[in-house]
Enzyme design. Structure first.
Site, PDB file in Angstrom:
ATOM      1  N   SER A  47     -16.721  35.714 -51.579  1.00 56.56           N
ATOM      2  CA  SER A  47     -17.549  36.413 -50.588  1.00 56.56           C
ATOM      3  C   SER A  47     -17.231  36.017 -49.151  1.00 56.56           C
ATOM      4  CB  SER A  47     -19.035  36.155 -50.868  1.00 56.56           C
ATOM      5  OG  SER A  47     -19.305  34.769 -50.918  1.00 56.56           O
ATOM      6  N   ASP A 346     -27.532  34.078 -44.612  1.00 58.09           N
ATOM      7  CA  ASP A 346     -28.489  34.430 -45.661  1.00 58.09           C
ATOM      8  C   ASP A 346     -28.754  33.290 -46.633  1.00 58.09           C
ATOM      9  OD1 ASP A 346     -26.142  34.307 -47.074  1.00 58.09           O
ATOM     10  OD2 ASP A 346     -26.069  36.423 -47.620  1.00 58.09           O
ATOM     11  N   HIS A 349     -24.105  32.307 -47.128  1.00 56.68           N
ATOM     12  CA  HIS A 349     -22.982  32.780 -46.331  1.00 56.68           C
ATOM     13  C   HIS A 349     -23.270  32.534 -44.857  1.00 56.68           C
ATOM     14  CE1 HIS A 349     -23.375  35.179 -50.061  1.00 56.68           C
ATOM     15  NE2 HIS A 349     -22.090  34.878 -50.157  1.00 56.68           N
TER      16      HIS A 349
END
Length: 383
Positions: A47, A346, A349
């Protein structure tokens, strides 16, 4: 003068300045050559590098609202299925090299002429089947580095590249002017150790083995210029501060940071071996761990005021603004007024501001080994 001196390239010099130096000092330079050292980038990872291969229905299980606002609010002003409020490190790399943002592989209609991101949020280094067999497959993302290598092979087939011997022109178009960016991978693997009986050492050995096999496969296919990111200080992510109570000297989850550090030490040793066995390739280690720690050591330098709390998260005032069952983008969450003052976006991340700081430290600072400027000079001197 082609700037092949390693000593010269270890000095503090910005990427834009180096490109200008290369422009004026290389034989018969052209503006196109100077501004576009590489014509394309192929990126892999999880990610931290995913530019849109997952969405709210296919992404990491605890961050299932990436297709919703406020994701993407800072730069794109809409969700792009990037796990941030804006750009990622790979986006800043592309911009620094005067290339467009990398389209996700899963978008069949995208313009792939300047590269592709094969990175997938939630992807592991180890095959997903291993976690299924050990009954710890909590994630809904079955992709791994092996999946991404399969996608890359499929892409090679689509452009007619079998190997350099039988299809030299087609393979040359893929490899000769390409930067291979192997983004951070392994965070998902180590996440499976939480509450499981799998020894961390076992996971580390398996993860590194798979990363080695992946890098070797790219090098054997013809990758000539490669950057391999180490893991960041994963113990400093809000989610791990939420899950673990032990703390290290920089205020982060000690267990997780120690694991990241050990992983990176083995990875660096293996890259030294690859440089010996593939002397025709230039392989750079991007020290994400130290770049992150440098920002954390002096956050004010980067305009950051909140190093650990999540900008986007639970609206109920919970500790660190993070609730694993109510993450960013879900109905009852809010985001901070100014993400640029935060490191964590978040909880799992980073903010665009942090990705920008890390990218700057990697491209223009001292946290690439050898320096990123050395890789550029090697590429320019190959013409």
């Amino acid at each position: 003068m082609a700037f092949t001196s390693y000593k010269l390239c270890t000095s503090k010099i910005t990427l834009s300045t180096l490109l200008l130096l290369l422009f004026f000092c290389c034989p018969n330079p052209s503006s196109a050559t100077a501004s576009k050292v590489f014509k394309k980038i192929y990126a892999f990872g999880d990610s931290f590098t995913d530019t849109g291969n997952t969405n709210s229905s296919t992404g990491s299980i605890f961050f299932t609202h990436v297709s919703n606002p406020p994701y993407g609010r800072t730069f794109f002003h809409r969700p792009t299925n990037r796990y941030s409020d804006g750009r990622l490190v790979i986006d800043f790399v592309a911009q620094a090299l005067s290339l467009p943002f990398l389209p996700p592989y899963m978008d069949p209609n995208a313009d792939r002429s300047h590269g592709i991101s094969f990175a997938v949020a939630g992807a592991t280094a180890i095959s997903y089947r291993f976690f299924e067999k050990n009954n710890v497959s909590l994630d809904i993302t079955p992709q791994s580095l092996g999946t991404q290598l399969g996608w890359f092979n499929r892409y090679l087939e689509s452009v007619g590249c079998r190997d350099y011997k039988t299809t030299p022109m087609q393979c040359g178009d893929v490899f000769d002017d390409a930067l291979f960016w192997v983004g951070a991978i392994g965070a998902g693997d180590y996440a499976f150790t939480f509450g499981s009986s799998i020894p961390r050492k076992t996971l580390r050995q398996l993860a590194i083995t798979n990363i080695n096999g992946f890098i070797q496969a790219l090098l054997k296919k013809g990758a000539k210029y490669m950057v391999v990111e180490g893991l960041p200080t994963l113990g400093c992510l809000t989610a791990n501060l939420y899950l673990y109570t032990d703390r290290d000297a920089i205020g982060c989850a000690a267990t997780v940071n120690n694991e990241s550090y050990a992983h990176n030490a083995v990875l660096q040793a293996n890259l030294r071996s690859f440089r010996h066995h593939f002397p025709q390739a230039t392989i750079v280690y991007a020290d994400y761990w130290s770049a992150y720690a440098a920002v954390l050591a002096n956050p004010a330098k980067y305009g950051i005021a909140e190093p650990f709390r999540a900008c986007c998260g639970s609206a109920t005032g919970v500790r660190l603004n993070f609730d694993i069952f109510e993450t960013c983008g879900s109905p009852h969450t809010t985001s901070c007024p100014d993400p640029s003052k935060y490191i964590n976006w978040d909880g799992g991340h980073l903010t665009e501001a942090m990705y920008k700081a890390v990218a700057d430290e990697l491209l223009n600072g001292t946290f690439c080994h050898p320096p990123f400027g050395y890789l550029l000079s090697k590429k320019m001197s190959s013409h």
